[in-house]
Design a protein around this motif. Structure first.
Motif, mmCIF file in Angstrom:
data_model
loop_
_atom_site.group_PDB
_atom_site.id
_atom_site.type_symbol
_atom_site.label_atom_id
_atom_site.label_comp_id
_atom_site.label_asym_id
_atom_site.label_seq_id
_atom_site.Cartn_x
_atom_site.Cartn_y
_atom_site.Cartn_z
ATOM 1 N N ILE A 200 -4.918 -3.965 4.810
ATOM 2 C CA ILE A 200 -5.014 -3.846 6.471
ATOM 3 C C ILE A 200 -5.698 -4.882 6.564
ATOM 4 N N ASP A 201 -6.932 -5.646 6.333
ATOM 5 C CA ASP A 201 -7.882 -5.930 6.862
ATOM 6 C C ASP A 201 -7.889 -7.625 6.132
ATOM 7 N N SER A 202 -6.535 -7.808 5.794
ATOM 8 C CA SER A 202 -6.733 -8.940 5.297
ATOM 9 C C SER A 202 -6.028 -9.751 5.683
ATOM 10 N N ASP A 203 -6.448 -11.822 6.497
ATOM 11 C CA ASP A 203 -5.500 -12.228 7.322
ATOM 12 C C ASP A 203 -3.819 -12.349 7.066
ATOM 13 N N LYS A 204 -3.086 -11.932 5.793
ATOM 14 C CA LYS A 204 -1.851 -12.292 6.004
ATOM 15 C C LYS A 204 -1.335 -10.866 6.396
ATOM 16 N N ALA A 205 -0.144 -10.592 6.770
ATOM 17 C CA ALA A 205 0.388 -10.127 7.676
ATOM 18 C C ALA A 205 0.788 -8.805 6.223
ATOM 19 N N THR A 206 1.256 -7.845 7.219
ATOM 20 C CA THR A 206 0.955 -6.541 6.281
ATOM 21 C C THR A 206 2.807 -6.232 5.641
ATOM 22 N N ALA A 207 3.274 -6.698 5.992
ATOM 23 C CA ALA A 207 5.209 -6.839 5.828
ATOM 24 C C ALA A 207 5.419 -7.530 4.980
ATOM 25 N N ASP A 208 4.589 -8.967 4.632
ATOM 26 C CA ASP A 208 4.931 -10.007 3.431
ATOM 27 C C ASP A 208 3.828 -9.503 2.702
ATOM 28 N N GLN A 209 3.024 -9.111 3.019
ATOM 29 C CA GLN A 209 2.199 -8.191 2.040
ATOM 30 C C GLN A 209 2.827 -7.112 0.479
ATOM 31 N N PHE A 210 3.033 -6.175 1.684
ATOM 32 C CA PHE A 210 4.162 -5.112 1.124
ATOM 33 C C PHE A 210 4.986 -6.173 0.353
ATOM 34 N N SER A 211 6.091 -6.235 0.712
ATOM 35 C CA SER A 211 7.146 -6.817 0.004
ATOM 36 C C SER A 211 7.151 -7.591 -1.463
ATOM 37 N N ARG A 212 5.810 -9.119 -0.972
ATOM 38 C CA ARG A 212 5.862 -8.806 -2.501
ATOM 39 C C ARG A 212 5.381 -8.465 -3.683
ATOM 40 N N ASN A 213 4.479 -7.275 -3.338
ATOM 41 C CA ASN A 213 3.885 -6.453 -4.107
ATOM 42 C C ASN A 213 4.587 -4.751 -4.119
ATOM 43 N N PHE A 214 5.641 -4.639 -3.466
ATOM 44 C CA PHE A 214 5.912 -3.226 -3.403
ATOM 45 C C PHE A 214 6.332 -3.231 -5.205
ATOM 46 N N ALA A 215 7.453 -4.308 -5.643
ATOM 47 C CA ALA A 215 7.597 -3.231 -6.529
ATOM 48 C C ALA A 215 7.158 -3.159 -8.222
ATOM 49 N N ALA A 216 5.428 -3.991 -8.280
ATOM 50 C CA ALA A 216 4.835 -3.775 -8.821
ATOM 51 C C ALA A 216 4.074 -2.767 -8.537
ATOM 52 N N ALA A 217 3.726 -2.825 -7.436
ATOM 53 C CA ALA A 217 3.111 -1.415 -7.604
ATOM 54 C C ALA A 217 4.242 -0.359 -7.204
ATOM 55 N N SER A 218 5.060 0.037 -7.234
ATOM 56 C CA SER A 218 6.281 1.071 -7.383
ATOM 57 C C SER A 218 5.956 1.590 -9.215
ATOM 58 N N GLU A 219 6.219 0.554 -9.811
ATOM 59 C CA GLU A 219 6.256 0.566 -11.438
ATOM 60 C C GLU A 219 4.634 1.517 -12.061
ATOM 61 N N ARG A 220 3.679 0.572 -11.541
ATOM 62 C CA ARG A 220 2.128 0.955 -11.621
ATOM 63 C C ARG A 220 2.548 2.674 -11.150
ATOM 64 N N LEU A 221 2.322 3.438 -9.952
ATOM 65 C CA LEU A 221 3.326 4.109 -9.352
ATOM 66 C C LEU A 221 3.597 5.212 -10.263
ATOM 67 N N GLY A 222 4.909 4.882 -10.717
ATOM 68 C CA GLY A 222 5.439 6.237 -12.387
ATOM 69 C C GLY A 222 4.664 6.140 -13.359
ATOM 70 N N GLU A 223 4.011 5.153 -13.807
ATOM 71 C CA GLU A 223 3.313 5.317 -14.937
ATOM 72 C C GLU A 223 2.074 6.831 -14.728
ATOM 73 N N ALA A 224 1.484 5.462 -13.247
ATOM 74 C CA ALA A 224 0.363 7.019 -12.673
ATOM 75 C C ALA A 224 0.821 8.580 -12.991
ATOM 76 N N VAL A 225 2.171 8.862 -12.083
ATOM 77 C CA VAL A 225 2.772 9.834 -11.189
ATOM 78 C C VAL A 225 2.513 10.257 -13.146
ATOM 79 N N LYS A 226 2.977 10.157 -14.101
ATOM 80 C CA LYS A 226 3.539 10.417 -14.913
ATOM 81 C C LYS A 226 2.168 10.843 -16.059
ATOM 82 N N GLU A 227 1.375 10.033 -15.984
ATOM 83 C CA GLU A 227 -0.574 10.184 -16.658
ATOM 84 C C GLU A 227 -0.730 11.658 -15.942
ATOM 85 N N LEU A 228 -0.919 11.643 -14.618
ATOM 86 C CA LEU A 228 -1.240 13.193 -13.326
ATOM 87 C C LEU A 228 -0.265 13.396 -14.166
#
Ligand code: ADE
Length: 243
Positions: A200-228
């Motif tokens: 949020i405190d980056s100079d890059k637009a939130t929506a652009d960062q979100f779109s770029r990183n969403f797929a990888a973050a969702s994959e990581r979320l899948g692993e993290a939920v399973k671990e938990l």
């Protein structure tokens, strides 16, 4: 209500939920939670997952606080969970050493945009809902423990950022506090598990960062939920919950 059931994961976006379902082996078709709402549930004896579903009028995922509350209410009634986990992606803060892909587990949960400057209502607005102490499990798994704060906007005006600085928020989302409020009414333990897609405190637009990183973050979320889930389902031993 008897609350001996499995943990229940509540999610907002189908593209976040698909990798989580895949990691948990929830391969069957989802079932409607209520005839008038689009929320779906995947229920098994060991773990349940609900998504808010597609908004009937706008044709997009039903994100933000109202659908999160409705889905949580219906899914609790359906599955009588022992624990509810609000899972998804979130914004983070570089100035609190957040990074893209960081996994955050809640130890506090607020709303940051319910500004009600009336005696008593200010604290009601902030929420500060009960969160289950999962610091032992979270630390073991290498997750960062901290405040998850929710609001109904993807962006963050200064007034919201000020509130999130006061609560030392590490993950800004749009659902967790609404889920937490329902859990408080039922006295069901609650936590939130979030993976950071944008700073949020980056100079890059939130929506652009979100779109770029969403797929990888969702994959990581899948692993993290399973671990938990594996950790809490097997008292510290990671085994396959499907067996
Ligand atoms: N989900 C992912 N990034 C977010 C952000 N910046 N705000 C709210 N929800 C988010």
């Amino acid at each position: 209500m008897l609350l001996a059931g499995p943990p229940l994961i509540i999610m907002a976006m189908e593209a976040e939920a698909a990798p989580v379902r895949a990691s948990l082996g929830l391969e069957q078709a989802g079932e409607r939670l209520h005839p008038m709402f689009p929320g779906l549930v995947w229920a098994t004896p060991k773990v349940c997952l609900a998504v808010n579903g597609i908004d009937r009028r706008y044709g997009v995922d039903s994100i933000a606080s109202q659908p999160a509350a409705v889905t949580t209410l219906h899914a609790i009634q359906r599955t009588s969970p022992s624990l509810v986990i609000s899972a998804g992606t979130a914004g983070g803060f570089a100035r609190r050493s957040g990074f893209i892909g960081e996994v955050c587990l809640a130890n506090r949960c607020f709303f940051h945009d319910r500004r009600i400057r009336l005696k008593g209502f200010d604290r009601y607005g902030d929420g500060d809902y009960p969160v289950q102490d999962m610091s032992t499990v979270g630390t073991k798994l290498g997750f960062r423990m901290g405040t998850v704060s929710s609001g109904n906007a993807l962006d963050a005006p200064d007034v919201d950022i000020k509130k999130m600085d006061l609560t030392e928020t590490i993950a800004k989302d749009m659902e967790a506090a609404a889920v937490a409020w329902i859990c408080e009414q039922f006295a069901i333990p609650f936590t939130a598990l979030k993976v950071i897609t944008d700073l949020i405190d980056s100079d890059k637009a939130t929506a652009d960062q979100f779109s770029r990183n969403f797929a990888a973050a969702s994959e990581r979320l899948g692993e993290a939920v399973k671990e938990l889930i594996y950790m809490i389902s097997n008292k510290g031993e990671i085994n396959d919950i499907r067996t």
